[in-house]
Scaffold this motif. Structure first.
Motif, PDB file in Angstrom:
ATOM      1  N   TRP A  41       0.838  -1.190   0.000  1.00 26.44           N
ATOM      2  CA  TRP A  41       0.000   0.000   0.000  1.00 26.44           C
ATOM      3  C   TRP A  41       0.879   1.249   0.000  1.00 26.44           C
ATOM      4  CZ3 TRP A  41      -5.002  -0.287   3.364  1.00 26.44           C
ATOM      5  CH2 TRP A  41      -5.755  -1.405   2.985  1.00 26.44           C
ATOM      6  N   GLN A  42       0.250   2.417   0.144  1.00 25.43           N
ATOM      7  CA  GLN A  42       0.965   3.688   0.130  1.00 25.43           C
ATOM      8  C   GLN A  42       0.707   4.448   1.422  1.00 25.43           C
ATOM      9  OE1 GLN A  42      -1.005   5.226  -3.315  1.00 25.43           O
ATOM     10  NE2 GLN A  42       0.362   4.177  -4.736  1.00 25.43           N
ATOM     11  N   VAL A  43       1.768   5.048   1.949  1.00 28.30           N
ATOM     12  CA  VAL A  43       1.604   5.947   3.090  1.00 28.30           C
ATOM     13  C   VAL A  43       0.993   7.234   2.566  1.00 28.30           C
ATOM     14  CG1 VAL A  43       2.812   7.277   4.878  1.00 28.30           C
ATOM     15  CG2 VAL A  43       3.582   4.955   4.311  1.00 28.30           C
ATOM     16  N   GLU A  44      -0.047   7.703   3.243  1.00 26.10           N
ATOM     17  CA  GLU A  44      -0.666   8.973   2.833  1.00 26.10           C
ATOM     18  C   GLU A  44       0.294  10.124   3.107  1.00 26.10           C
ATOM     19  OE1 GLU A  44      -5.373   8.103   3.724  1.00 26.10           O
ATOM     20  OE2 GLU A  44      -4.330   9.579   4.930  1.00 26.10           O
ATOM     21  N   PRO A  45       0.509  10.975   2.120  1.00 26.39           N
ATOM     22  CA  PRO A  45       1.362  12.142   2.371  1.00 26.39           C
ATOM     23  C   PRO A  45       0.655  13.127   3.305  1.00 26.39           C
ATOM     24  CG  PRO A  45       0.431  12.246   0.160  1.00 26.39           C
ATOM     25  CD  PRO A  45       0.005  10.933   0.759  1.00 26.39           C
ATOM     26  N   GLN A  46       1.444  13.818   4.084  1.00 25.36           N
ATOM     27  CA  GLN A  46       0.895  14.877   4.930  1.00 25.36           C
ATOM     28  C   GLN A  46       1.318  16.216   4.349  1.00 25.36           C
ATOM     29  OE1 GLN A  46       1.288  14.336   9.177  1.00 25.36           O
ATOM     30  NE2 GLN A  46       1.029  12.125   9.005  1.00 25.36           N
ATOM     31  N   ASP A  47       0.448  17.187   4.423  1.00 26.55           N
ATOM     32  CA  ASP A  47       0.644  18.494   3.803  1.00 26.55           C
ATOM     33  C   ASP A  47       1.420  19.410   4.751  1.00 26.55           C
ATOM     34  OD1 ASP A  47       0.394  21.040   2.706  1.00 26.55           O
ATOM     35  OD2 ASP A  47      -1.702  20.753   2.138  1.00 26.55           O
ATOM     36  N   GLU A  48       2.729  19.581   4.476  1.00 23.55           N
ATOM     37  CA  GLU A  48       3.572  20.415   5.340  1.00 23.55           C
ATOM     38  C   GLU A  48       3.071  21.853   5.409  1.00 23.55           C
ATOM     39  OE1 GLU A  48       7.885  20.197   5.543  1.00 23.55           O
ATOM     40  OE2 GLU A  48       7.807  18.445   4.219  1.00 23.55           O
ATOM     41  N   ALA A  49       2.610  22.392   4.287  1.00 21.65           N
ATOM     42  CA  ALA A  49       2.113  23.774   4.283  1.00 21.65           C
ATOM     43  C   ALA A  49       0.912  23.908   5.215  1.00 21.65           C
ATOM     44  CB  ALA A  49       1.751  24.203   2.864  1.00 21.65           C
ATOM     45  N   PHE A  50       0.010  22.930   5.196  1.00 21.64           N
ATOM     46  CA  PHE A  50      -1.157  22.947   6.079  1.00 21.64           C
ATOM     47  C   PHE A  50      -0.720  22.840   7.544  1.00 21.64           C
ATOM     48  CE2 PHE A  50      -4.379  20.612   8.508  1.00 21.64           C
ATOM     49  CZ  PHE A  50      -5.446  21.504   8.403  1.00 21.64           C
ATOM     50  N   ILE A  51       0.233  21.965   7.822  1.00 18.92           N
ATOM     51  CA  ILE A  51       0.727  21.809   9.199  1.00 18.92           C
ATOM     52  C   ILE A  51       1.318  23.131   9.687  1.00 18.92           C
ATOM     53  CG2 ILE A  51       2.434  20.647  10.657  1.00 18.92           C
ATOM     54  CD1 ILE A  51       2.041  18.149   8.818  1.00 18.92           C
ATOM     55  N   ARG A  52       2.141  23.753   8.869  1.00 19.05           N
ATOM     56  CA  ARG A  52       2.744  25.048   9.257  1.00 19.05           C
ATOM     57  C   ARG A  52       1.658  26.114   9.461  1.00 19.05           C
ATOM     58  NH1 ARG A  52       6.973  23.237   5.846  1.00 19.05           N
ATOM     59  NH2 ARG A  52       8.906  23.104   7.027  1.00 19.05           N
TER      60      ARG A  52
ATOM     61  N   MET B 103      -1.427  25.614  10.451  1.00 19.93           N
ATOM     62  CA  MET B 103      -2.109  25.325  11.720  1.00 19.93           C
ATOM     63  C   MET B 103      -1.290  25.820  12.904  1.00 19.93           C
ATOM     64  SD  MET B 103      -5.074  23.985  11.168  1.00 19.93           S
ATOM     65  CE  MET B 103      -5.143  25.226   9.882  1.00 19.93           C
ATOM     66  N   ILE B 104       0.027  25.716  12.809  1.00 18.88           N
ATOM     67  CA  ILE B 104       0.901  26.217  13.868  1.00 18.88           C
ATOM     68  C   ILE B 104       0.858  27.741  13.891  1.00 18.88           C
ATOM     69  CG2 ILE B 104       3.303  26.398  14.635  1.00 18.88           C
ATOM     70  CD1 ILE B 104       3.669  23.498  13.519  1.00 18.88           C
ATOM     71  N   GLU B 105       0.972  28.377  12.723  1.00 18.20           N
ATOM     72  CA  GLU B 105       0.940  29.839  12.632  1.00 18.20           C
ATOM     73  C   GLU B 105      -0.365  30.415  13.178  1.00 18.20           C
ATOM     74  OE1 GLU B 105       1.681  30.755   8.527  1.00 18.20           O
ATOM     75  OE2 GLU B 105       3.727  29.952   8.614  1.00 18.20           O
ATOM     76  N   LYS B 106      -1.483  29.724  12.948  1.00 20.34           N
ATOM     77  CA  LYS B 106      -2.788  30.195  13.411  1.00 20.34           C
ATOM     78  C   LYS B 106      -3.051  29.856  14.881  1.00 20.34           C
ATOM     79  CE  LYS B 106      -5.129  30.265   8.964  1.00 20.34           C
ATOM     80  NZ  LYS B 106      -6.284  29.803   8.188  1.00 20.34           N
ATOM     81  N   GLY B 107      -2.123  29.131  15.519  1.00 22.13           N
ATOM     82  CA  GLY B 107      -2.284  28.796  16.925  1.00 22.13           C
ATOM     83  C   GLY B 107      -3.144  27.567  17.184  1.00 22.13           C
ATOM     84  N   HIS B 108      -3.490  26.830  16.142  1.00 19.45           N
ATOM     85  CA  HIS B 108      -4.301  25.616  16.312  1.00 19.45           C
ATOM     86  C   HIS B 108      -3.453  24.401  16.686  1.00 19.45           C
ATOM     87  CE1 HIS B 108      -7.712  27.800  14.852  1.00 19.45           C
ATOM     88  NE2 HIS B 108      -7.150  28.018  13.678  1.00 19.45           N
ATOM     89  N   ALA B 109      -2.137  24.538  16.577  1.00 19.07           N
ATOM     90  CA  ALA B 109      -1.205  23.465  16.915  1.00 19.07           C
ATOM     91  C   ALA B 109       0.107  24.113  17.327  1.00 19.07           C
ATOM     92  CB  ALA B 109      -0.997  22.542  15.722  1.00 19.07           C
ATOM     93  N   THR B 110       0.999  23.310  17.891  1.00 17.89           N
ATOM     94  CA  THR B 110       2.329  23.804  18.245  1.00 17.89           C
ATOM     95  C   THR B 110       3.370  22.898  17.600  1.00 17.89           C
ATOM     96  OG1 THR B 110       2.636  22.444  20.220  1.00 17.89           O
ATOM     97  CG2 THR B 110       1.422  24.531  20.495  1.00 17.89           C
ATOM     98  N   GLY B 111       4.591  23.335  17.652  1.00 13.59           N
ATOM     99  CA  GLY B 111       5.679  22.516  17.134  1.00 13.59           C
ATOM    100  C   GLY B 111       5.767  21.173  17.837  1.00 13.59           C
TER     101      GLY B 111
ATOM    102  N   ALA C 188      10.449  14.950   6.263  1.00 11.64           N
ATOM    103  CA  ALA C 188       9.242  15.771   6.106  1.00 11.64           C
ATOM    104  C   ALA C 188       8.650  16.113   7.469  1.00 11.64           C
ATOM    105  CB  ALA C 188       8.206  15.020   5.275  1.00 11.64           C
ATOM    106  N   LEU C 189       8.037  17.280   7.560  1.00 14.83           N
ATOM    107  CA  LEU C 189       7.293  17.680   8.749  1.00 14.83           C
ATOM    108  C   LEU C 189       5.955  16.959   8.726  1.00 14.83           C
ATOM    109  CD1 LEU C 189       7.288  19.641  11.210  1.00 14.83           C
ATOM    110  CD2 LEU C 189       6.006  21.227   9.749  1.00 14.83           C
TER     111      LEU C 189
END
Length: 143
Positions: free
Chosen positions: A27-38, A40-48, A57-58
């Motif tokens: 099977w394939q590992v689903e890619p995660q969207d680094e831009a989206f993760i960053r 979410m951190i910038e908007k305060g919805h997540a932290t590092g 990859a982040l």
């Protein structure tokens, strides 16, 4: 009404176990969207602290998912979810991976070389299988 579902496997290392199972199943590992993760951190919805790096990859620390190459129409998604405790008892649910009788031994050899452990060899009439455990001890049958 019929519902969709995904299979969730608890793990201490979601990304490594997702890689192992993706290889085991083809099977394939689903890619995660680094831009989206960053974002979410910038908007305060997540932290590092909610993230980690995997294969350069982040990614979200709490989970990783795999899916069949033909998509969710073919098979449900499998999510590997971070939990703090190790596996301690036998699974009450496990996957049977159908590889065909001529491929059981080679597949088990390949997976044990990648960290699996043989637990049991079973037979019922003309059918046979090998129960193995993934690197974290989760059982699966190769049949």
């Amino acid at each position: 009404m019929a519902y969709d579902f995904q299979v969730v496997i608890d793990t201490s290392d979601p990304h490594a176990l997702a890689d192992w199972w993706a290889d085991a199943l083809g099977w394939q590992v689903e890619p995660q969207d680094e831009a989206f993760i960053r974002q979410m951190i910038e908007k305060g919805h997540a932290t590092g602290d909610d993230t980690t790096r995997h294969n350069g990859a982040l990614v979200w620390k709490s989970g990783a998912a795999i899916r069949h190459p033909a998509g969710l129409e073919r098979a449900p998604r499998v999510l590997f979810q971070l939990v703090p405790e190790p596996k301690t008892v036998k699974n009450r649910v496990h996957l049977d991976v159908r590889v065909g009788a001529n491929n059981i031994e080679p597949v088990v050899e390949r997976l044990t070389a990648r960290g699996a452990k043989v637990l049991h060899r079973g037979r019922q009439g003309p059918l046979w299988w090998i129960t193995i455990a993934d690197p974290e001890g989760n059982e699966l049958c190769i049949t």
